[in-house]
Design an enzyme around this catalytic site. Structure first.
Site, PDB file in Angstrom:
ATOM      1  N   ASP A  37      -8.156  -7.476  27.493  1.00  0.00           N
ATOM      2  CA  ASP A  37      -9.094  -6.139  27.334  1.00  0.00           C
ATOM      3  C   ASP A  37     -10.463  -6.426  27.493  1.00  0.00           C
ATOM      4  O   ASP A  37     -11.018  -7.407  27.269  1.00  0.00           O
ATOM      5  CB  ASP A  37      -8.738  -5.432  25.965  1.00  0.00           C
ATOM      6  CG  ASP A  37      -9.778  -4.308  25.668  1.00  0.00           C
ATOM      7  OD1 ASP A  37      -9.497  -3.381  26.436  1.00  0.00           O
ATOM      8  OD2 ASP A  37     -10.632  -4.550  24.835  1.00  0.00           O
ATOM      9  N   GLU A  69      -9.022  -6.731  32.703  1.00  0.00           N
ATOM     10  CA  GLU A  69      -9.589  -5.453  32.792  1.00  0.00           C
ATOM     11  C   GLU A  69     -11.227  -5.567  33.288  1.00  0.00           C
ATOM     12  O   GLU A  69     -11.875  -5.819  32.226  1.00  0.00           O
ATOM     13  CB  GLU A  69      -9.468  -4.698  31.569  1.00  0.00           C
ATOM     14  CG  GLU A  69     -10.260  -3.236  31.665  1.00  0.00           C
ATOM     15  CD  GLU A  69     -10.497  -2.428  30.444  1.00  0.00           C
ATOM     16  OE1 GLU A  69     -10.634  -1.171  30.480  1.00  0.00           O
ATOM     17  OE2 GLU A  69     -10.586  -3.119  29.453  1.00  0.00           O
ATOM     18  N   ARG A 124      -2.482  -8.813  28.876  1.00  0.00           N
ATOM     19  CA  ARG A 124      -3.638  -8.105  29.430  1.00  0.00           C
ATOM     20  C   ARG A 124      -4.936  -8.298  28.763  1.00  0.00           C
ATOM     21  O   ARG A 124      -4.916  -8.210  27.457  1.00  0.00           O
ATOM     22  CB  ARG A 124      -3.304  -6.609  29.484  1.00  0.00           C
ATOM     23  CG  ARG A 124      -4.494  -5.650  29.934  1.00  0.00           C
ATOM     24  CD  ARG A 124      -4.313  -4.011  29.441  1.00  0.00           C
ATOM     25  NE  ARG A 124      -5.538  -3.551  29.786  1.00  0.00           N
ATOM     26  CZ  ARG A 124      -6.517  -3.076  28.995  1.00  0.00           C
ATOM     27  NH1 ARG A 124      -6.695  -3.761  27.786  1.00  0.00           N
ATOM     28  NH2 ARG A 124      -7.516  -2.484  29.212  1.00  0.00           N
TER      29      ARG A 124
END
Length: 503
Positions: free
Chosen positions: A196, A220, A194
């Site tokens: 950030d 994100e 993921r």
């Protein structure tokens, strides 16, 4: 969130003042010891907090328990455990046939100034490997978060803990970050990332990072516009947490505005290159928990049904299964061990059931994931969606009514043929589509419904007791058997022959 999930000592009573923002003692070894809890809900992957060494010390609102204040990319965060602990967690996850994902910060470093001017009071030599000011954008504070240039060139921190913004347009920064990521992935057998604050990363670097690292990653980008998601997925990164849908989930189930969610579903289906690659979520560590809006269990159930069965990869933030209710950072980062990992919790069992039906539908044909969700019914307080191939699709019926509401019936046209028997997999009640193709759905207490063709359910999800096990093949499934034949040839060489046959 590693620090708040499980402790090495196995405690379910150790205090954790989330409001204080300090380390509470969660570790990789603690996570490893509670993988049964995660797999018991039917999940295939575990995503852990960023693993690298963070800044030390405290400010008025806490310390780096979350992992998003990087200091040294070459070291691990010792609060979470050792090199061997992380290796052991990875091995334990993979031994279960699960994947290990890692949250990752590639946009910035962190430094404690405690109110002094970040433009003149950051010692860049303390960072590894980005150990001088040339690796960073000159200090500036973001004044307009919707201005992408401002968001990508200025700092996302504050004057107590500024987050020096890496000059990710520069090739040397890009190559150092790509080299680090590949090393970590290889060392700890990481299956995905993921990213950030991907919105704040130079998009060209985001595309280069995706190509240079070459693993699954979701980035994100905290934006509500589908057009922005479309641009990112087309040009920079294959997957993003689905913020446009998240905002409409809130509008639908906290404000009763179902029309916006129905419209957003159709917009995503039409506009996105691959909506099924997005990450579907309704809670995360940066946003208020669903139960903070209302403790009503009916709302929590409807939100979870949509989250789990909508297009994309369901991503559930620890504690949602226990109906935790933190309304902001840091109180939405509660210690999970204080729930005693209750596997009888209503939402824990609901998630397990939803994962079961999702896997079952996919097991009957992976083309289930090729289809996009369609809106098929919209009432004053109801929404119905269908996903999957005609004849074996999943239909979810959602309600915005509270658990105190009375019984009533909705009549809706469904895409099943007349006479098809369907089962509400949430309570194992059977229904039959009438000769006009209508399904008469009894609604009560705001409870959601999930329908699946009865004849494809020789093991209904609500009858299973061991939801941690993979869905077994049925007579409806296409199964691929792979035989690996190892043939020795001259000494010191090996020929590996792979033969695949479909039966």
């Amino acid at each position: 969130m590693t620090d708040r999930f499980a402790r090495t000592d196995g405690s379910t009573t150790a205090p954790c003042n989330a409001t204080a923002g300090f380390y509470c003692g969660g570790t990789w070894r603690g996570t490893m010891d509670h993988l049964d809890y995660i797999q018991g809900m039917g999940f295939d992957a575990v995503m852990i907090s960023p693993i690298i060494e963070n800044i030390h010390g405290r400010v008025s609102y806490g310390e780096a328990y979350h992992g998003y204040w990087p200091l040294n990319f070459d070291n691990l965060n010792s609060h979470f455990g050792s090199h061997q602990d992380l290796l052991d967690l990875s091995a334990a996850v993979h031994s279960r046939g699960m994947y290990l994902m890692m949250d990752t910060v590639i946009n910035n470093m962190a430094y404690i100034t405690n109110g002094s001017n970040p433009a003149t009071n950051i010692d860049y030599s303390v960072f590894t490997p980005f150990n001088n000011a040339d690796y960073f954008h000159p200090y500036c504070k973001i004044s307009d978060w919707n201005n992408m240039t401002d968001a990508q060139n200025c700092q996302t921190g504050d004057k107590k803990v500024p987050l020096p913004d890496l000059y990710t347009e520069h090739d040397d920064v890009q190559q150092l970050m790509i080299k680090w990521a590949n090393k970590v992935i290889k060392t700890y057998s990481i299956d995905g990332l993921r990213i950030d604050a991907a919105k704040h990363v130079n998009p060209g670097f985001l595309a280069n990072f995706r190509k240079g690292v070459d693993t699954f990653m979701t980035g994100e980008v905290l934006e509500g516009a589908v057009s922005i998601m479309e641009d990112y997925q087309t040009n920079y990164i294959d997957s993003l947490p689905n913020y446009p849908i998240y905002f409409e989930i809130l509008a639908a189930f906290t404000n009763g505005n179902t029309s916006l969610l129905a419209k957003a579903v159709e917009n995503m289906r039409i506009s996105m290159p691959d909506v099924n690659a997005m990450a579907s979520f309704s809670e995360n560590h940066d946003k208020p928990r669903i139960a903070s809006y209302s403790k009503d269990m009916a709302m929590a159930k409807n939100v979870l049904v949509f989250t789990m069965l909508f297009d994309g990869i369901p991503m559930v933030y620890q504690g949602q299964e226990q109906h935790l209710s933190g309304n902001s950072v840091p109180v939405n980062r509660e210690a999970i061990w204080l729930t005693k990992y209750d596997t009888n919790a209503e939402l824990y069992k609901l998630i397990a059931k939803l994962n079961r039906v999702r896997k079952h539908a996919a097991y009957l044909g992976t083309d289930y994931f090729d289809d996009s969700t369609h809106t098929i019914f919209q009432g004053g307080s109801e929404l119905a969606f269908t996903k999957g191939v005609q004849g074996r699709q999943v239909v979810m019926v959602l309600s915005t009514q509270p658990s105190t509401s009375s019984a009533y019936q909705i009549d809706m046209a469904v895409s099943f043929n007349a006479g098809t028997a369907v089962t509400n997999v949430l309570d194992c009640t059977n229904y039959t589509v009438d000769n006009q193709g209508m399904l008469h759905v009894p609604m009560n207490k705001g409870e959601p419904r999930v329908f699946y063709p009865t004849n494809y359910m020789d093991d209904p999800p609500c009858h299973l007791t061991n939801l941690a096990q993979p869905v077994r093949a049925t007579k409806y499934a296409i199964r691929h058997i792979t035989l690996s034949l190892v043939i020795t040839s001259p000494p010191g060489s090996l020929l590996f022959y792979l033969y695949t046959r479909t039966i």
